[in-house]
Design a protein around this motif. Structure first.
Motif, PDB file in Angstrom:
ATOM      1  N   TYR A   1       0.739  -1.111   0.051  1.00 48.37           N
ATOM      2  CA  TYR A   1      -0.026   0.065  -0.001  1.00 48.37           C
ATOM      3  C   TYR A   1       0.932   1.143   0.122  1.00 48.37           C
ATOM      4  N   GLU A   2       0.330   2.251  -0.161  1.00 52.44           N
ATOM      5  CA  GLU A   2       1.135   3.627  -0.108  1.00 52.44           C
ATOM      6  C   GLU A   2       0.733   4.333   1.280  1.00 52.44           C
ATOM      7  N   LEU A   3       1.844   4.638   1.814  1.00 54.09           N
ATOM      8  CA  LEU A   3       2.069   5.311   3.085  1.00 54.09           C
ATOM      9  C   LEU A   3       1.405   6.561   3.054  1.00 54.09           C
ATOM     10  N   ALA A   4       0.926   7.005   4.132  1.00 53.12           N
ATOM     11  CA  ALA A   4       0.153   8.414   4.448  1.00 53.12           C
ATOM     12  C   ALA A   4       1.096   9.272   4.120  1.00 53.12           C
ATOM     13  N   SER A   5       0.915  10.731   3.860  1.00 52.32           N
ATOM     14  CA  SER A   5       1.806  11.679   4.175  1.00 52.32           C
ATOM     15  C   SER A   5       0.976  12.508   5.314  1.00 52.32           C
ATOM     16  N   THR A   6       1.895  13.458   5.060  1.00 53.12           N
ATOM     17  CA  THR A   6       1.625  14.513   6.286  1.00 53.12           C
ATOM     18  C   THR A   6       0.154  15.399   5.890  1.00 53.12           C
ATOM     19  N   ALA A   7      -0.184  15.506   4.730  1.00 59.38           N
ATOM     20  CA  ALA A   7      -1.447  16.020   4.011  1.00 59.38           C
ATOM     21  C   ALA A   7      -2.349  15.329   4.375  1.00 59.38           C
ATOM     22  N   ASP A   8      -2.314  13.715   4.443  1.00 61.74           N
ATOM     23  CA  ASP A   8      -3.125  12.871   4.944  1.00 61.74           C
ATOM     24  C   ASP A   8      -3.699  12.821   6.424  1.00 61.74           C
ATOM     25  N   VAL A   9      -2.404  13.296   7.336  1.00 67.31           N
ATOM     26  CA  VAL A   9      -2.876  13.357   8.540  1.00 67.31           C
ATOM     27  C   VAL A   9      -3.685  14.596   8.856  1.00 67.31           C
ATOM     28  N   ASP A  10      -3.523  15.667   7.990  1.00 66.78           N
ATOM     29  CA  ASP A  10      -4.232  16.855   8.101  1.00 66.78           C
ATOM     30  C   ASP A  10      -5.733  16.551   7.618  1.00 66.78           C
ATOM     31  N   ALA A  11      -6.023  15.657   6.731  1.00 64.33           N
ATOM     32  CA  ALA A  11      -7.383  15.337   6.211  1.00 64.33           C
ATOM     33  C   ALA A  11      -7.952  14.534   7.353  1.00 64.33           C
ATOM     34  N   ALA A  12      -7.312  13.687   8.152  1.00 68.12           N
ATOM     35  CA  ALA A  12      -7.788  12.840   9.011  1.00 68.12           C
ATOM     36  C   ALA A  12      -8.343  13.650  10.334  1.00 68.12           C
ATOM     37  N   VAL A  13      -7.379  14.722  10.647  1.00 67.87           N
ATOM     38  CA  VAL A  13      -7.736  15.482  11.593  1.00 67.87           C
ATOM     39  C   VAL A  13      -8.929  16.409  11.511  1.00 67.87           C
ATOM     40  N   ALA A  14      -8.845  16.710  10.187  1.00 62.51           N
ATOM     41  CA  ALA A  14      -9.874  17.692  10.074  1.00 62.51           C
ATOM     42  C   ALA A  14     -11.302  16.814   9.868  1.00 62.51           C
ATOM     43  N   ALA A  15     -11.307  15.731   9.529  1.00 63.79           N
ATOM     44  CA  ALA A  15     -12.576  14.867   9.619  1.00 63.79           C
ATOM     45  C   ALA A  15     -13.000  14.569  11.041  1.00 63.79           C
ATOM     46  N   ALA A  16     -11.797  14.588  11.843  1.00 62.48           N
ATOM     47  CA  ALA A  16     -12.283  14.225  13.209  1.00 62.48           C
ATOM     48  C   ALA A  16     -12.530  15.657  13.933  1.00 62.48           C
ATOM     49  N   ARG A  17     -12.021  16.638  13.324  1.00 62.36           N
ATOM     50  CA  ARG A  17     -12.594  17.840  14.038  1.00 62.36           C
ATOM     51  C   ARG A  17     -14.128  17.984  13.657  1.00 62.36           C
ATOM     52  N   GLU A  18     -14.356  17.754  12.348  1.00 61.53           N
ATOM     53  CA  GLU A  18     -15.678  18.155  11.820  1.00 61.53           C
ATOM     54  C   GLU A  18     -16.798  17.314  12.655  1.00 61.53           C
ATOM     55  N   ALA A  19     -16.287  15.878  12.777  1.00 61.72           N
ATOM     56  CA  ALA A  19     -17.197  15.059  13.577  1.00 61.72           C
ATOM     57  C   ALA A  19     -17.337  15.406  15.030  1.00 61.72           C
ATOM     58  N   PHE A  20     -16.455  16.045  15.728  1.00 58.71           N
ATOM     59  CA  PHE A  20     -16.396  16.046  16.988  1.00 58.71           C
ATOM     60  C   PHE A  20     -17.612  16.697  17.682  1.00 58.71           C
ATOM     61  N   PRO A  21     -18.145  17.927  17.327  1.00 58.39           N
ATOM     62  CA  PRO A  21     -19.348  18.594  18.099  1.00 58.39           C
ATOM     63  C   PRO A  21     -20.485  17.802  18.027  1.00 58.39           C
ATOM     64  N   GLY A  22     -20.643  17.091  16.733  1.00 57.50           N
ATOM     65  CA  GLY A  22     -21.985  16.107  17.010  1.00 57.50           C
ATOM     66  C   GLY A  22     -21.761  14.954  17.607  1.00 57.50           C
ATOM     67  N   TRP A  23     -20.666  14.267  17.753  1.00 53.70           N
ATOM     68  CA  TRP A  23     -20.277  12.997  18.530  1.00 53.70           C
ATOM     69  C   TRP A  23     -20.317  13.517  20.170  1.00 53.70           C
ATOM     70  N   ALA A  24     -19.790  14.500  20.374  1.00 49.15           N
ATOM     71  CA  ALA A  24     -19.938  15.064  21.850  1.00 49.15           C
ATOM     72  C   ALA A  24     -21.005  15.359  22.226  1.00 49.15           C
ATOM     73  N   ALA A  25     -22.177  15.787  21.510  1.00 49.75           N
ATOM     74  CA  ALA A  25     -23.488  16.045  21.889  1.00 49.75           C
ATOM     75  C   ALA A  25     -24.388  14.992  21.925  1.00 49.75           C
ATOM     76  N   THR A  26     -23.978  13.866  21.443  1.00 49.15           N
ATOM     77  CA  THR A  26     -24.810  12.798  21.793  1.00 49.15           C
ATOM     78  C   THR A  26     -24.799  12.185  23.546  1.00 49.15           C
ATOM     79  N   THR A  27     -25.942  11.741  23.753  1.00 50.32           N
ATOM     80  CA  THR A  27     -25.944  11.283  25.026  1.00 50.32           C
ATOM     81  C   THR A  27     -25.237  10.102  25.313  1.00 50.32           C
ATOM     82  N   PRO A  28     -24.686  10.094  26.562  1.00 46.48           N
ATOM     83  CA  PRO A  28     -24.035   8.613  27.039  1.00 46.48           C
ATOM     84  C   PRO A  28     -25.037   7.629  26.476  1.00 46.48           C
ATOM     85  N   GLY A  29     -26.035   7.596  26.527  1.00 43.83           N
ATOM     86  CA  GLY A  29     -26.966   6.405  26.218  1.00 43.83           C
ATOM     87  C   GLY A  29     -26.718   6.333  24.835  1.00 43.83           C
ATOM     88  N   GLU A  30     -26.837   7.288  24.030  1.00 36.18           N
ATOM     89  CA  GLU A  30     -26.893   7.055  22.498  1.00 36.18           C
ATOM     90  C   GLU A  30     -25.363   6.413  21.969  1.00 36.18           C
TER      91      GLU A  30
END
Ligand code: NAD
Length: 504
Positions: free
Chosen positions: A45-74
């Motif tokens: 396979y092809e190894l990740a670049s630092t740009a891939d890390v940036d993309a992954a961090v951006a995806a995690a950052r975008e998902a954070f508010p929604g996931w953090a707002a879920t209830t513990p039960g959800e």
């Protein structure tokens, strides 16, 4: 029955899992996953670049508010489904884990995979038990309470020895607490971490909550640790790399959790059940071909039992069956790579100058010669300050030394820079109590060595790091506490304003 399937096809889209999608890395550098039992390439396979890390961090950052707002039960519901998906795919996970690591299939099937399913089920429950201290009127004029909050995007880095379990240990407490995560597995063993993230999606965990970047430690790992949008680094690996990670994390003011190397002592007092100690030492030193940070590595045996212990361990080691990891009767697989095998062999060869190799001490020939195999090895009578006693070898090598007084046995056990795990073998409750109290390690077993359990914390003392994996204690790493304080007086001039306004 092992369900074999073509791994290159299964991960044809690449080894980067970003925002819920598998894709190729963009570093321009190819990397191979090699079956250490045969030396054959099983995936490229092809190894990740630092740009891939940036993309992954951006995806995690975008998902954070929604996931953090879920209830513990959800979150709990989603993680229960996650555990069920993992359990359904248990055979596939076991196959791929054994293929990329050379683990005997019975170990993957009975330990790695069910352990990870159980961890997931544990954190599904634990997600509903996040709590702060009770609210109260601590000042008299105010009501205080504590909110326990997720911290944001976690950046995690994992080693190759238990890729699936390490992914589970990193991902589960992070997401149970409402964080999102970017995990970098070791580049030689990325496959089950990717499958783990895909299973999270199948369970309904939103895209971007769990991301995997597979790249080299030096560029991609360091970029992830230093990334300004990553608020916490959780690292499991060697103490040497951990120090570098700590430097970068500290200079960017990140929360830091370090699970580092180990050199676990195995202390046998003269009243111990000898048969149990001998079996415990062989199993505890050879688990995962000794590539286990808690493996028994230094046996200290009180003089009256010493010779019988050495003879018993050597005899049992000689009976351990090396072989094809997919043969259910195989006890011991190869090391992770030929380079790791040669490193282990180097320690033993150098030790011949100052110690006695009682069992093993060589790579097997015949059909196994092409794999990264090394025979179970027992080294006796090395000086306490020698390399083989002090350094982490990470292979199927046990060193055994005698001691006279209880005090000396415990002092020797504590005499390395590490402090991850240890065991004491005795039938005397006072000796056991003293050993558990005085041995400086994050876990001390009595009359056993190795078992771990989702409910209990795992983590080091001394150069083995700090912070805890597994158990509710891991939430201390993956949450932050906020003090909220309400004024109860409703007056404009509070008592404490005297410090500013005096008697005016
Ligand atoms: P390692 O330290 O070489 O690598 C661990 C991870 O760090 C890999 O993903 C690697 O790519 C990455 N890495 C390497 N250089 C880096 C850098 N400069 N910056 C950021 N990341 C970097 O360890 P390993 O050889 O993969 O694993 C074996 C080690 O892990 C042993 O020391 C073992 O004791 C330790 N370990 C500890 C625990 C624990 O719970 N304490 C558990 C498993 C393994």
């Amino acid at each position: 029955m092992v369900n074999r399937f073509p791994v290159q096809d299964r991960f044809a889209d690449g080894a980067q899992y970003i925002g819920g999608r598998l894709r190729a890395g963009t570093s321009g550098r190819r990397h191979a996953v090699v079956d250490p039992a045969t030396g054959e390439k099983v995936y490229e396979y092809e190894l990740a670049s630092t740009a891939d890390v940036d993309a992954a961090v951006a995806a995690a950052r975008e998902a954070f508010p929604g996931w953090a707002a879920t209830t513990p039960g959800e979150r709990s519901d989603a993680m229960h489904r996650f555990a069920a998906v993992l359990a359904e795919q248990a055979d596939d996970f076991a196959y791929v884990e054994s293929l990329q690591c050379g683990k005997p299939i019975k170990l993957s099937t009975e330990f790695d995979v069910p352990g990870s399913v159980d961890n997931t089920a544990f954190f599904a429950g634990a997600a509903r038990h996040l709590e702060g201290k009770s609210a109260g009127e601590y000042s008299g004029d105010h009501t205080s309470y504590v909110r326990r909050e997720p911290i944001g995007v976690v950046g995690s880095i994992a080693p190759w020895n238990y890729p699936l379990q390490m992914a589970a240990w990193k991902v589960l407490p992070a997401i149970a607490a409402g964080n999102t995560i970017v995990l970098k597995p070791a580049e030689i063993t990325p496959l089950t971490s990717i499958m783990f993230a895909q299973a999270a999606k199948e369970a309904g965990i939103p895209d971007g909550v769990v991301n995997i970047v597979t790249g080299a430690g030096k560029d991609v790992g360091e970029h992830l640790v230093g990334h300004p949008d990553v608020v916490m680094t959780s690292f499991t690996g060697s103490t040497a790399v951990g120090k570098r990670v700590a430097e970068i994390a500290t200079s960017t003011v990140k929360r830091l959790h370090l699970e580092l190397g180990g050199k676990a002592p195995f202390v046998v007092f003269d009243d111990a059940d000898l048969e149990a100690a001998v079996h415990g030492a062989v199993a505890g030193s050879l688990i995962n071909t000794g590539q286990d940070c808690t493996a028994a590595t230094r046996a200290y045996v009180q003089r009256p039992l010493y010779d019988a212990f050495v003879a018993g361990v050597a005899e049992l080691m000689d009976g351990v069956r090396l072989g094809d990891p997919f043969d259910p009767s195989t006890d011991l697989g190869p090391l992770i790579s030929h380079a790791q095998r040669d490193r282990v062999a180097g320690f033993v060869e150098r030790a011949r100058a100052y110690a006695r190799v009682v069992a093993g001490g060589e790579a097997p020939g015949g059909d196994l010669a092409k794999g990264a195999y090394y025979r179970p090895t027992l080294v006796a009578d090395a000086p306490q300050d020698s390399e083989i006693v002090q350094a982490e070898i990470f292979g199927p090598v046990l060193v055994v030394l005698p001691f006279d007084t209880d005090e000396e046995g415990i002092a020797l056990a504590n005499d390395t820079p590490y402090g991850l795990a240890a065991s004491a073998w005795t039938r005397d409750v006072f000796r056991a109590n003293r050993a558990t109290r005085e041995i400086k390690a994050g876990c001390v077993w009595v009359n056993d060595h190795i078992p771990i359990i989702s409910e209990m914390p795992h983590g080091g003392y001394k150069a083995s790091g700090f912070g805890k994996d597994m158990s509710a204690y891991s939430f201390e790493e993956y949450t932050q506490v906020k003090h909220v304080m309400y004024d109860n007086t409703a007056v404009a001039r509070k008592d404490w304003h005297r410090t500013i306004f005096g008697d005016r």
